[in-house]
Design a protein around this motif. Structure first.
Motif, short mmCIF file in Angstrom:
data_model
loop_
_atom_site.label_atom_id
_atom_site.label_comp_id
_atom_site.label_asym_id
_atom_site.label_seq_id
_atom_site.Cartn_x
_atom_site.Cartn_y
_atom_site.Cartn_z
N SER A 77 10.50 3.68 -1.93
CA SER A 77 10.53 2.22 -2.16
C SER A 77 9.15 1.61 -2.03
O SER A 77 8.74 0.79 -2.86
N LEU A 78 8.41 1.99 -0.98
CA LEU A 78 7.06 1.43 -0.79
C LEU A 78 6.12 1.83 -1.91
O LEU A 78 5.33 1.01 -2.38
N THR A 79 6.22 3.07 -2.34
CA THR A 79 5.35 3.54 -3.44
C THR A 79 5.60 2.70 -4.69
O THR A 79 4.65 2.24 -5.34
N LYS A 80 6.85 2.47 -5.02
CA LYS A 80 7.18 1.66 -6.20
C LYS A 80 6.70 0.22 -6.02
O LYS A 80 6.13 -0.36 -6.96
N GLU A 81 6.93 -0.36 -4.84
CA GLU A 81 6.49 -1.74 -4.57
C GLU A 81 4.98 -1.89 -4.70
O GLU A 81 4.49 -2.84 -5.30
N ILE A 82 4.24 -0.96 -4.09
CA ILE A 82 2.78 -1.04 -4.07
C ILE A 82 2.22 -0.85 -5.48
O ILE A 82 1.32 -1.59 -5.90
N LYS A 83 2.75 0.10 -6.23
CA LYS A 83 2.28 0.30 -7.60
C LYS A 83 2.54 -0.95 -8.45
O LYS A 83 1.68 -1.36 -9.23
N LYS A 84 3.70 -1.54 -8.28
CA LYS A 84 4.01 -2.77 -9.01
C LYS A 84 3.08 -3.91 -8.59
O LYS A 84 2.55 -4.64 -9.43
N ALA A 85 2.87 -4.06 -7.28
CA ALA A 85 2.01 -5.14 -6.77
C ALA A 85 0.57 -4.98 -7.24
O ALA A 85 -0.10 -5.96 -7.56
N ARG A 86 0.11 -3.75 -7.30
CA ARG A 86 -1.28 -3.48 -7.71
C ARG A 86 -1.42 -3.32 -9.22
O ARG A 86 -2.52 -3.17 -9.73
N ASN A 87 -0.29 -3.32 -9.90
CA ASN A 87 -0.26 -3.22 -11.35
C ASN A 87 -1.02 -2.00 -11.87
O ASN A 87 -1.79 -2.07 -12.83
N ASN A 88 -0.80 -0.85 -11.21
CA ASN A 88 -1.36 0.40 -11.70
C ASN A 88 -0.47 1.56 -11.24
O ASN A 88 0.46 1.37 -10.47
N ASN A 89 -0.78 2.71 -11.72
CA ASN A 89 0.04 3.88 -11.42
C ASN A 89 -0.75 4.93 -10.63
O ASN A 89 -0.45 6.11 -10.67
N LYS A 90 -1.77 4.48 -9.91
CA LYS A 90 -2.58 5.40 -9.10
C LYS A 90 -1.75 5.94 -7.95
O LYS A 90 -0.83 5.28 -7.47
N PRO A 91 -2.10 7.13 -7.47
CA PRO A 91 -1.36 7.71 -6.34
C PRO A 91 -1.45 6.79 -5.11
O PRO A 91 -2.47 6.14 -4.87
N ILE A 92 -0.38 6.75 -4.35
CA ILE A 92 -0.28 5.89 -3.16
C ILE A 92 -0.11 6.77 -1.93
O ILE A 92 0.70 7.69 -1.93
N LYS A 93 -0.88 6.47 -0.89
CA LYS A 93 -0.68 7.11 0.41
C LYS A 93 -0.22 6.02 1.37
O LYS A 93 -0.94 5.07 1.63
#
Length: 141
Positions: free
Chosen positions: A22-38
């Motif tokens: 859920s956090l990965t999807k939220e952060i990618k959406k918020a940042r408007n990119n598909n970069k890897p999330i830690k």
């Protein structure tokens, strides 16, 4: 402050699998990119609601299978949510504690504080129930 302790039939690992997804999807959406999330302490992002309301989210702590803590700030309100997990023979126990930093009980009478605590506790219980339902659905995918 609200503190709830509930037991569920999923494991801490399954809880954190859902939280990370859920956090990965939220952060990618918020940042408007598909970069890897830690997912880690110190991560900050901003959510935009359907009504264009912005909520700043700060991850305070993230220790897989132990603790997820985040602070949410929006429109003068500030809330910190902590989820502590502990595995049990039948699943896991989640301890949820929430603190509303923007509410000062000393500014209200006992009846108003009682009503506020009751409503806030009820709301926290509903959110925890929704989270548990979402985890069960995620687990069954």
């Amino acid at each position: 402050m609200v503190k709830l302790i509930r037991s569920y039939d999923f494991t801490s690992s399954e809880f954190f699998d859902y939280i990370e997804d859920s956090l990965t999807k939220e952060i990618k959406k918020a940042r408007n990119n598909n970069k890897p999330i830690k997912i880690k302490a110190g991560t900050i992002y901003t959510l935009t609601g359907k009504d264009d309301t912005s909520t700043k989210v700060t991850i305070n702590e993230f220790r897989r299978n132990e603790l997820y803590s985040a602070t949410f700030e929006s429109m003068g309100e500030k809330l910190t949510v902590n989820y502590y997990t502990r595995d049990t023979p039948k699943g896991c126990t989640i301890t949820l504690d929430e603190t509303v930093h923007s509410y000062d009980p000393s500014q209200h009478n006992k009846l108003a504080n009682f009503f506020y605590d009751f409503m806030y506790h009820r709301s926290a219980q509903e959110e925890l129930n929704k989270l548990a339902k979402s985890i069960a659905e995620f687990k069954n995918k």
